[in-house]
Scaffold this motif. Structure first.
Motif, mmCIF file in Angstrom:
data_model
loop_
_atom_site.group_PDB
_atom_site.id
_atom_site.type_symbol
_atom_site.label_atom_id
_atom_site.label_comp_id
_atom_site.label_asym_id
_atom_site.label_seq_id
_atom_site.Cartn_x
_atom_site.Cartn_y
_atom_site.Cartn_z
ATOM 1 N N ASP A 262 6.997 3.318 12.403
ATOM 2 C CA ASP A 262 6.273 4.591 12.431
ATOM 3 C C ASP A 262 5.936 4.949 13.876
ATOM 4 O O ASP A 262 4.779 5.027 14.254
ATOM 5 C CB ASP A 262 5.007 4.482 11.566
ATOM 6 C CG ASP A 262 4.269 5.791 11.436
ATOM 7 O OD1 ASP A 262 4.907 6.855 11.521
ATOM 8 O OD2 ASP A 262 3.039 5.762 11.246
ATOM 9 N N ASN B 205 -1.902 -3.048 3.046
ATOM 10 C CA ASN B 205 -2.803 -2.094 3.693
ATOM 11 C C ASN B 205 -2.311 -0.670 3.427
ATOM 12 O O ASN B 205 -1.258 -0.459 2.838
ATOM 13 C CB ASN B 205 -2.907 -2.366 5.199
ATOM 14 C CG ASN B 205 -1.566 -2.356 5.891
ATOM 15 O OD1 ASN B 205 -0.776 -1.426 5.734
ATOM 16 N ND2 ASN B 205 -1.283 -3.397 6.663
ATOM 17 N N GLU B 206 -3.101 0.279 3.872
ATOM 18 C CA GLU B 206 -2.820 1.701 3.638
ATOM 19 C C GLU B 206 -1.499 2.133 4.273
ATOM 20 O O GLU B 206 -0.741 2.908 3.704
ATOM 21 C CB GLU B 206 -3.967 2.551 4.198
ATOM 22 C CG GLU B 206 -3.850 4.022 3.923
ATOM 23 C CD GLU B 206 -4.212 4.411 2.504
ATOM 24 O OE1 GLU B 206 -3.746 5.468 2.048
ATOM 25 O OE2 GLU B 206 -4.953 3.663 1.849
ATOM 26 N N LYS B 207 -1.201 1.614 5.464
ATOM 27 C CA LYS B 207 0.026 2.021 6.152
ATOM 28 C C LYS B 207 1.263 1.557 5.386
ATOM 29 O O LYS B 207 2.236 2.300 5.271
ATOM 30 C CB LYS B 207 0.041 1.495 7.583
ATOM 31 C CG LYS B 207 1.151 2.087 8.407
ATOM 32 C CD LYS B 207 0.966 1.835 9.872
ATOM 33 C CE LYS B 207 2.036 2.536 10.660
ATOM 34 N NZ LYS B 207 1.854 2.403 12.089
ATOM 35 N N ASP C 61 -0.377 10.590 -1.286
ATOM 36 C CA ASP C 61 -1.341 10.122 -2.270
ATOM 37 C C ASP C 61 -0.582 10.000 -3.582
ATOM 38 O O ASP C 61 0.481 10.609 -3.754
ATOM 39 C CB ASP C 61 -2.487 11.127 -2.398
ATOM 40 C CG ASP C 61 -3.670 10.558 -3.155
ATOM 41 O OD1 ASP C 61 -3.779 9.313 -3.265
ATOM 42 O OD2 ASP C 61 -4.484 11.340 -3.656
ATOM 43 N N TYR D 16 1.969 15.034 -1.269
ATOM 44 C CA TYR D 16 2.083 15.020 0.183
ATOM 45 C C TYR D 16 1.147 16.098 0.698
ATOM 46 O O TYR D 16 1.336 17.279 0.409
ATOM 47 C CB TYR D 16 3.532 15.296 0.581
ATOM 48 C CG TYR D 16 3.817 15.255 2.058
ATOM 49 C CD1 TYR D 16 3.824 14.051 2.746
ATOM 50 C CD2 TYR D 16 4.092 16.414 2.763
ATOM 51 C CE1 TYR D 16 4.097 14.000 4.101
ATOM 52 C CE2 TYR D 16 4.374 16.381 4.112
ATOM 53 C CZ TYR D 16 4.377 15.168 4.782
ATOM 54 O OH TYR D 16 4.649 15.131 6.118
ATOM 55 N N LEU E 27 2.215 8.108 9.589
ATOM 56 C CA LEU E 27 1.628 7.478 8.409
ATOM 57 C C LEU E 27 0.169 7.105 8.632
ATOM 58 O O LEU E 27 -0.549 6.814 7.684
ATOM 59 C CB LEU E 27 2.448 6.253 8.003
ATOM 60 C CG LEU E 27 3.889 6.554 7.604
ATOM 61 C CD1 LEU E 27 4.624 5.273 7.257
ATOM 62 C CD2 LEU E 27 3.951 7.532 6.443
ATOM 63 N N GLU E 28 -0.276 7.137 9.873
ATOM 64 C CA GLU E 28 -1.689 6.891 10.181
ATOM 65 C C GLU E 28 -2.562 7.973 9.542
ATOM 66 O O GLU E 28 -3.706 7.737 9.194
ATOM 67 C CB GLU E 28 -1.919 6.880 11.695
ATOM 68 C CG GLU E 28 -1.134 5.843 12.448
ATOM 69 C CD GLU E 28 -1.735 4.459 12.377
ATOM 70 O OE1 GLU E 28 -2.967 4.365 12.234
ATOM 71 O OE2 GLU E 28 -0.973 3.497 12.449
ATOM 72 N N GLU E 29 -2.023 9.175 9.402
ATOM 73 C CA GLU E 29 -2.760 10.305 8.838
ATOM 74 C C GLU E 29 -2.892 10.199 7.328
ATOM 75 O O GLU E 29 -3.576 11.006 6.715
ATOM 76 C CB GLU E 29 -2.028 11.614 9.168
ATOM 77 C CG GLU E 29 -1.840 11.856 10.639
ATOM 78 C CD GLU E 29 -0.884 13.006 10.906
ATOM 79 O OE1 GLU E 29 -0.492 13.709 9.960
ATOM 80 O OE2 GLU E 29 -0.522 13.190 12.074
ATOM 81 N N THR E 30 -2.232 9.234 6.698
ATOM 82 C CA THR E 30 -2.159 9.050 5.246
ATOM 83 C C THR E 30 -1.842 10.359 4.514
ATOM 84 O O THR E 30 -2.640 10.844 3.718
ATOM 85 C CB THR E 30 -3.433 8.397 4.683
ATOM 86 O OG1 THR E 30 -4.550 9.232 4.927
ATOM 87 C CG2 THR E 30 -3.670 7.013 5.243
ATOM 88 N N GLU F 32 1.414 1.071 2.174
ATOM 89 C CA GLU F 32 1.448 1.931 0.987
ATOM 90 C C GLU F 32 2.077 3.275 1.333
ATOM 91 O O GLU F 32 2.915 3.788 0.588
ATOM 92 C CB GLU F 32 0.023 2.124 0.473
ATOM 93 C CG GLU F 32 -0.074 2.906 -0.806
ATOM 94 C CD GLU F 32 -1.513 3.013 -1.262
ATOM 95 O OE1 GLU F 32 -2.154 4.042 -0.949
ATOM 96 O OE2 GLU F 32 -1.996 2.078 -1.913
ATOM 97 N N GLN F 33 1.693 3.836 2.467
ATOM 98 C CA GLN F 33 2.249 5.115 2.904
ATOM 99 C C GLN F 33 3.749 5.007 3.136
ATOM 100 O O GLN F 33 4.509 5.910 2.797
ATOM 101 C CB GLN F 33 1.552 5.589 4.189
ATOM 102 C CG GLN F 33 0.111 6.000 3.984
ATOM 103 C CD GLN F 33 -0.011 7.252 3.146
ATOM 104 O OE1 GLN F 33 0.554 8.294 3.469
ATOM 105 N NE2 GLN F 33 -0.747 7.158 2.056
#
Length: 81
Positions: A6, A55-57, A17, A30, A11-14, A59-60
């Motif tokens: 990335d 983690n969230e990243k 969903d 999106y 992808l930091e902005e998530t 997942e994204q």
């Protein structure tokens, strides 16, 4: 996860969903707009992949790949042929 995946930090902005219905249908959004519905065996695999993220990243990244909104490295930039 390596940082080169990335590079631009998108992808930091998530931006992605998701929600999972009772019948294991996955609805992916999106920036709040529903863009993909995944059902059946593909949804089962996606749910497993999402459960395995740390983690969230990660997942994204899984969501970006399933939606096709993922730079694969083989795109050409404008002006190059």
């Amino acid at each position: 996860m390596s940082n080169h995946i990335d590079k631009r930090g998108r992808l930091e902005e998530t931006p992605f969903d998701f929600r999972i219905s009772k019948n294991n249908t996955v609805f992916i959004s999106y920036y709040g707009k529903e863009i993909k519905i995944v059902k059946g065996k593909e949804a089962e695999k996606l749910i497993r992949d999402l459960e395995e993220t740390n983690n969230e990243k990660e997942e994204q990244l899984v969501l970006a790949k399933i939606t096709g909104n993922y730079k694969r490295g083989n795109e050409r930039s404008k002006g190059r042929r």
